[in-house]
Design a protein around this motif. Structure first.
Motif, short mmCIF file in Angstrom:
data_model
loop_
_atom_site.label_atom_id
_atom_site.label_comp_id
_atom_site.label_asym_id
_atom_site.label_seq_id
_atom_site.Cartn_x
_atom_site.Cartn_y
_atom_site.Cartn_z
N LEU A 209 33.59 40.21 39.99
CA LEU A 209 34.21 41.24 39.14
C LEU A 209 34.83 41.66 39.07
O LEU A 209 35.28 43.02 38.46
CB LEU A 209 35.07 40.40 41.05
CG LEU A 209 35.02 40.28 42.19
CD1 LEU A 209 36.49 39.66 43.17
CD2 LEU A 209 34.78 41.52 43.50
N ASN A 210 34.55 40.82 37.08
CA ASN A 210 35.19 41.28 36.33
C ASN A 210 34.18 42.17 35.73
O ASN A 210 35.03 43.17 34.73
CB ASN A 210 35.71 39.53 35.69
CG ASN A 210 36.24 40.74 33.80
OD1 ASN A 210 36.81 40.46 34.02
ND2 ASN A 210 35.58 39.95 32.90
N GLN A 214 36.72 45.50 38.73
CA GLN A 214 37.05 45.14 40.00
C GLN A 214 38.37 44.05 39.89
O GLN A 214 39.32 43.69 40.94
CB GLN A 214 36.67 45.18 41.31
CG GLN A 214 35.24 45.28 41.58
CD GLN A 214 35.87 47.33 41.77
OE1 GLN A 214 36.93 46.87 42.71
NE2 GLN A 214 35.52 48.12 41.77
N GLY A 215 38.25 43.36 38.45
CA GLY A 215 39.51 42.90 38.61
C GLY A 215 39.78 41.43 38.01
O GLY A 215 38.28 40.83 38.40
N GLY A 216 39.72 40.88 37.22
CA GLY A 216 39.84 39.63 36.96
C GLY A 216 41.12 38.17 37.94
O GLY A 216 41.97 38.40 38.16
#
Length: 266
Positions: A209-210, A214-216
């Motif tokens: 996701l990182n 898409q955010g941490g």
């Protein structure tokens, strides 16, 4: 190169197995044509590493053995005991005839005459005779042996004890919990191992996701919940719900009623 916390990971080290020995694979570990040390995957033509080997085990138990390995010797011994009992019953006839002064030629002739004529001739009418013996099949010890094996199979395999002679045809809620105690312990152990597997999986999910912006989520807590089903005595549960009116809230009663699937509808 990819940074995982304070540690910098440059790539994957490759080895080649030859004649039961590992040798460092220089060409694959330092492939200049591929753009540097080969890693797990590419991002913008650059090799990126997961930071650990991307294998996620979902173990059956801590010793990583199948359930069959714990009970296979018992199953083999149970089959052997039942086979011996079956062979014993098959080999022992219902009647054994003891003959005195029989004028026939052999036993086959004796059985033919007995089956056809329902009588047999005797040479010596005074001392001759026929005595039927009924053999007694004593398989009590053998039966107790394989019954004990069956109990051992249930216990070692953490299976369900379905002995209705002990629990009756309609076991109570307490009896049902006792019957399913073994498989419940098995579920506890399996849940522990699978939670560890999902935690390892989330490590790779967070990195992915990182990488795709898409955010941490590395520091986000995730609860992994395993829903279980347990056999219950419905009549007893319904009676308990009725007896709880006015003691607990109606919502609590509805939530514990065995016929209610969706509590929110109430």
């Amino acid at each position: 190169m990819w940074k995982c916390g304070q540690k910098t990971v440059y790539g994957v080290t490759f080895y080649t197995l030859q004649d039961d020995a590992l040798f460092f694979n220089t060409n694959k570990s330092n492939d200049i044509d591929a753009g540097g040390p080969i890693s797990h995957f590419k991002r913008d033509d650059m090799w990126v590493s997961w930071g650990k080997v991307p294998f996620i085990p979902f173990k059956n138990n801590r010793v990583e053995m199948t359930d069959l390995s714990f009970v296979k010797p018992l199953i083999d011994e149970y089959d052997k005991s039942r086979s011996e009992a079956a062979n014993y019953v098959e080999e022992v006839k219902n009647l054994i005839f003891v003959l005195y002064g029989y004028g026939g030629q052999d036993l086959h002739e004796f059985m033919r005459v007995l089956n056809e004529d329902r009588a047999i001739p005797l040479d010596d009418k005074e001392s001759g005779g026929l005595e039927p013996l009924t053999p007694t099949m004593d398989i009590t010890a053998l039966r107790e042996h394989y019954e004990q094996l069956k109990r051992d199979l249930i216990e070692d395999g953490q299976s369900i004890n379905k002995d209705l002679d002990k629990f009756g045809s309609a076991p109570s809620g307490v009896a049902l919990k006792f019957m399913y105690a073994g498989i419940d312990l098995k579920c506890n152990a399996l849940e522990t191992e699978f939670k560890m597997g999902f935690e390892n999986l989330l490590y790779f999910v967070d990195i992915y996701l990182n990488e795709i912006n898409q955010g941490g989520y590395e520091n986000v807590e995730v609860d992994i919940v395993f829903n279980r089903d347990m056999k219950i005595n419905e009549s007893e549960s319904i009676a308990n719900c009725g007896a709880s009116l006015g003691v607990v809230s109606n919502k609590t009663i509805v939530a514990n009623h065995p016929w209610v699937d969706d509590v929110e509808m109430w």
